[in-house]
Motif scaffolding. Sequence first.
Motif, PDB file in Angstrom:
ATOM      1  N   PRO A  31       0.819  -1.216   0.000  1.00 17.91           N
ATOM      2  CA  PRO A  31       0.000   0.000   0.000  1.00 17.91           C
ATOM      3  C   PRO A  31       0.852   1.264   0.000  1.00 17.91           C
ATOM      4  CG  PRO A  31      -0.684  -1.501   1.770  1.00 17.91           C
ATOM      5  CD  PRO A  31       0.551  -2.075   1.141  1.00 17.91           C
ATOM      6  N   GLU A  32       2.020   1.217   0.659  1.00 16.81           N
ATOM      7  CA  GLU A  32       2.894   2.405   0.705  1.00 16.81           C
ATOM      8  C   GLU A  32       3.403   2.754  -0.693  1.00 16.81           C
ATOM      9  OE1 GLU A  32       3.743  -0.035   4.500  1.00 16.81           O
ATOM     10  OE2 GLU A  32       3.558  -0.487   2.370  1.00 16.81           O
ATOM     11  N   TYR A  33       3.841   1.745  -1.431  1.00 15.22           N
ATOM     12  CA  TYR A  33       4.340   2.011  -2.776  1.00 15.22           C
ATOM     13  C   TYR A  33       3.208   2.415  -3.707  1.00 15.22           C
ATOM     14  CZ  TYR A  33       6.707   1.764  -7.211  1.00 15.22           C
ATOM     15  OH  TYR A  33       7.213   2.099  -8.441  1.00 15.22           O
ATOM     16  N   ARG A  34       2.045   1.774  -3.568  1.00 14.69           N
ATOM     17  CA  ARG A  34       0.906   2.150  -4.414  1.00 14.69           C
ATOM     18  C   ARG A  34       0.528   3.610  -4.197  1.00 14.69           C
ATOM     19  NH1 ARG A  34      -1.258  -2.964  -2.994  1.00 14.69           N
ATOM     20  NH2 ARG A  34      -2.805  -1.959  -1.675  1.00 14.69           N
ATOM     21  N   ALA A  35       0.605   4.086  -2.960  1.00 13.32           N
ATOM     22  CA  ALA A  35       0.305   5.501  -2.682  1.00 13.32           C
ATOM     23  C   ALA A  35       1.318   6.408  -3.367  1.00 13.32           C
ATOM     24  CB  ALA A  35       0.288   5.752  -1.178  1.00 13.32           C
ATOM     25  N   ALA A  36       2.595   6.032  -3.297  1.00 12.60           N
ATOM     26  CA  ALA A  36       3.634   6.827  -3.952  1.00 12.60           C
ATOM     27  C   ALA A  36       3.451   6.806  -5.467  1.00 12.60           C
ATOM     28  CB  ALA A  36       5.007   6.292  -3.568  1.00 12.60           C
ATOM     29  N   LYS A  37       3.123   5.640  -6.001  1.00 16.53           N
ATOM     30  CA  LYS A  37       2.931   5.485  -7.440  1.00 16.53           C
ATOM     31  C   LYS A  37       1.762   6.338  -7.941  1.00 16.53           C
ATOM     32  CE  LYS A  37       1.467   1.616  -9.900  1.00 16.53           C
ATOM     33  NZ  LYS A  37       1.523   0.193 -10.239  1.00 16.53           N
ATOM     34  N   ALA A  38       0.743   6.487  -7.126  1.00 18.69           N
ATOM     35  CA  ALA A  38      -0.412   7.304  -7.525  1.00 18.69           C
ATOM     36  C   ALA A  38      -0.002   8.751  -7.781  1.00 18.69           C
ATOM     37  CB  ALA A  38      -1.494   7.239  -6.449  1.00 18.69           C
ATOM     38  N   HIS A  39       0.974   9.245  -7.039  1.00 18.87           N
ATOM     39  CA  HIS A  39       1.464  10.617  -7.254  1.00 18.87           C
ATOM     40  C   HIS A  39       2.223  10.743  -8.568  1.00 18.87           C
ATOM     41  CE1 HIS A  39       0.516  12.706  -3.508  1.00 18.87           C
ATOM     42  NE2 HIS A  39       0.598  11.515  -2.955  1.00 18.87           N
ATOM     43  N   ARG A  40       2.838   9.662  -9.004  1.00 20.27           N
ATOM     44  CA  ARG A  40       3.634   9.686 -10.232  1.00 20.27           C
ATOM     45  C   ARG A  40       2.762   9.564 -11.471  1.00 20.27           C
ATOM     46  NH1 ARG A  40       6.631   4.686 -10.111  1.00 20.27           N
ATOM     47  NH2 ARG A  40       4.949   3.880 -11.388  1.00 20.27           N
ATOM     48  N   PHE A  41       1.557   8.986 -11.335  1.00 20.93           N
ATOM     49  CA  PHE A  41       0.699   8.699 -12.479  1.00 20.93           C
ATOM     50  C   PHE A  41       0.491   9.946 -13.339  1.00 20.93           C
ATOM     51  CE2 PHE A  41      -3.378   8.120 -14.636  1.00 20.93           C
ATOM     52  CZ  PHE A  41      -3.123   6.918 -15.275  1.00 20.93           C
ATOM     53  N   GLY A  42       0.783   9.831 -14.621  1.00 22.07           N
ATOM     54  CA  GLY A  42       0.617  10.936 -15.559  1.00 22.07           C
ATOM     55  C   GLY A  42       1.780  11.913 -15.569  1.00 22.07           C
ATOM     56  N   ALA A  43       2.712  11.776 -14.621  1.00 25.19           N
ATOM     57  CA  ALA A  43       3.830  12.708 -14.548  1.00 25.19           C
ATOM     58  C   ALA A  43       5.110  12.121 -15.129  1.00 25.19           C
ATOM     59  CB  ALA A  43       4.076  13.118 -13.098  1.00 25.19           C
ATOM     60  N   ALA A  44       5.163  10.795 -15.245  1.00 26.44           N
ATOM     61  CA  ALA A  44       6.374  10.151 -15.749  1.00 26.44           C
ATOM     62  C   ALA A  44       6.021   8.810 -16.386  1.00 26.44           C
ATOM     63  CB  ALA A  44       7.359   9.927 -14.601  1.00 26.44           C
ATOM     64  N   ILE A  45       6.814   8.426 -17.350  1.00 23.04           N
ATOM     65  CA  ILE A  45       6.717   7.096 -17.936  1.00 23.04           C
ATOM     66  C   ILE A  45       7.791   6.261 -17.258  1.00 23.04           C
ATOM     67  CG2 ILE A  45       7.000   5.727 -20.040  1.00 23.04           C
ATOM     68  CD1 ILE A  45       6.119   8.284 -21.578  1.00 23.04           C
ATOM     69  N   THR A  46       7.413   5.116 -16.733  1.00 21.29           N
ATOM     70  CA  THR A  46       8.387   4.316 -15.991  1.00 21.29           C
ATOM     71  C   THR A  46       8.478   2.899 -16.549  1.00 21.29           C
ATOM     72  OG1 THR A  46       6.713   3.623 -14.401  1.00 21.29           O
ATOM     73  CG2 THR A  46       7.970   5.576 -13.858  1.00 21.29           C
ATOM     74  N   HIS A  47       9.613   2.289 -16.297  1.00 23.53           N
ATOM     75  CA  HIS A  47       9.853   0.888 -16.600  1.00 23.53           C
ATOM     76  C   HIS A  47      10.358   0.278 -15.291  1.00 23.53           C
ATOM     77  CE1 HIS A  47       9.714   1.561 -20.981  1.00 23.53           C
ATOM     78  NE2 HIS A  47      10.261   2.715 -20.655  1.00 23.53           N
ATOM     79  N   VAL A  48       9.582  -0.601 -14.703  1.00 20.42           N
ATOM     80  CA  VAL A  48       9.981  -1.238 -13.460  1.00 20.42           C
ATOM     81  C   VAL A  48      10.310  -2.691 -13.775  1.00 20.42           C
ATOM     82  CG1 VAL A  48       9.266  -1.881 -11.124  1.00 20.42           C
ATOM     83  CG2 VAL A  48       8.513   0.302 -12.107  1.00 20.42           C
ATOM     84  N   VAL A  49      11.528  -3.085 -13.453  1.00 19.50           N
ATOM     85  CA  VAL A  49      12.008  -4.428 -13.744  1.00 19.50           C
ATOM     86  C   VAL A  49      12.632  -4.992 -12.474  1.00 19.50           C
ATOM     87  CG1 VAL A  49      13.575  -5.817 -15.173  1.00 19.50           C
ATOM     88  CG2 VAL A  49      12.494  -3.776 -16.132  1.00 19.50           C
ATOM     89  N   ILE A  50      12.254  -6.210 -12.123  1.00 18.53           N
ATOM     90  CA  ILE A  50      12.868  -6.889 -10.980  1.00 18.53           C
ATOM     91  C   ILE A  50      13.772  -7.979 -11.543  1.00 18.53           C
ATOM     92  CG2 ILE A  50      12.455  -8.288  -8.934  1.00 18.53           C
ATOM     93  CD1 ILE A  50       9.727  -6.921  -8.689  1.00 18.53           C
ATOM     94  N   VAL A  51      15.023  -7.978 -11.115  1.00 19.78           N
ATOM     95  CA  VAL A  51      16.006  -8.928 -11.605  1.00 19.78           C
ATOM     96  C   VAL A  51      16.634  -9.644 -10.420  1.00 19.78           C
ATOM     97  CG1 VAL A  51      18.152  -9.194 -12.913  1.00 19.78           C
ATOM     98  CG2 VAL A  51      16.526  -7.398 -13.549  1.00 19.78           C
ATOM     99  N   GLU A  52      16.680 -10.961 -10.485  1.00 19.50           N
ATOM    100  CA  GLU A  52      17.313 -11.720  -9.407  1.00 19.50           C
ATOM    101  C   GLU A  52      18.836 -11.597  -9.512  1.00 19.50           C
ATOM    102  OE1 GLU A  52      16.721 -15.951  -7.170  1.00 19.50           O
ATOM    103  OE2 GLU A  52      16.323 -15.890  -9.319  1.00 19.50           O
ATOM    104  N   ALA A  53      19.466 -11.399  -8.366  1.00 20.09           N
ATOM    105  CA  ALA A  53      20.927 -11.256  -8.327  1.00 20.09           C
ATOM    106  C   ALA A  53      21.613 -12.595  -8.583  1.00 20.09           C
ATOM    107  CB  ALA A  53      21.350 -10.717  -6.964  1.00 20.09           C
ATOM    108  N   LEU A  54      22.847 -12.511  -9.003  1.00 16.72           N
ATOM    109  CA  LEU A  54      23.655 -13.714  -9.143  1.00 16.72           C
ATOM    110  C   LEU A  54      23.982 -14.276  -7.764  1.00 16.72           C
ATOM    111  CD1 LEU A  54      26.167 -12.473 -11.863  1.00 16.72           C
ATOM    112  CD2 LEU A  54      24.311 -14.127 -12.167  1.00 16.72           C
ATOM    113  N   PRO A  55      24.174 -15.561  -7.659  1.00 24.28           N
ATOM    114  CA  PRO A  55      24.559 -16.123  -6.363  1.00 24.28           C
ATOM    115  C   PRO A  55      25.910 -15.574  -5.920  1.00 24.28           C
ATOM    116  CG  PRO A  55      24.234 -17.866  -8.016  1.00 24.28           C
ATOM    117  CD  PRO A  55      24.057 -16.564  -8.704  1.00 24.28           C
ATOM    118  N   THR A  56      26.092 -15.383  -4.631  1.00 26.50           N
ATOM    119  CA  THR A  56      27.359 -14.901  -4.113  1.00 26.50           C
ATOM    120  C   THR A  56      28.221 -16.076  -3.706  1.00 26.50           C
ATOM    121  OG1 THR A  56      26.418 -14.664  -1.921  1.00 26.50           O
ATOM    122  CG2 THR A  56      26.406 -12.715  -3.313  1.00 26.50           C
ATOM    123  N   GLY A  57      29.513 -15.872  -3.725  1.00 24.31           N
ATOM    124  CA  GLY A  57      30.447 -16.905  -3.267  1.00 24.31           C
ATOM    125  C   GLY A  57      30.797 -17.776  -4.356  1.00 24.31           C
TER     126      GLY A  57
END
Length: 85
Positions: free
Chosen positions: A59-85
Motif C-alpha cells: 500500500p505504501e508504494y501504491r500511494a507513492a505510485k499514484a502521485h507519479r501517475f501521468g507525470a512520468a513514464i516508468t519501466h519497473v524491472v525486478i532482476v534476481e541477483a547472481l549467487p554470491t560466493g
Amino acid sequence: TCAALLGRSLIAPAAFAAYGARFLARGGPSETLEGPPLDRHVVIEFPSLEAARACHASPEYRAAKAHRFGAAITHVVIVEALPTG
C-alpha cells in the motif's frame, strides 16, 4: 508534473525502507550505449526477490505510485541477483 513527482519523492522512501531497500543509483549521469535512451535511472537493491515484489505490491508504494501517475513514464524491472560466493 513536478508537484506530482515531489509528492511521490516524499512518500516513496518509507515504502522502500520498510522492505530493506538500498539505492545503488538514483539519477546521476548515465550513457546509453544501445537501445533507446531514458531520461533517468534508479537502481534499488532489495534483500530478496520476494522483498522487491512485496514492496511493489505494498500500500505504501501504491500511494507513492499514484502521485507519479501521468507525470512520468516508468519501466519497473525486478532482476534476481547472481549467487554470491
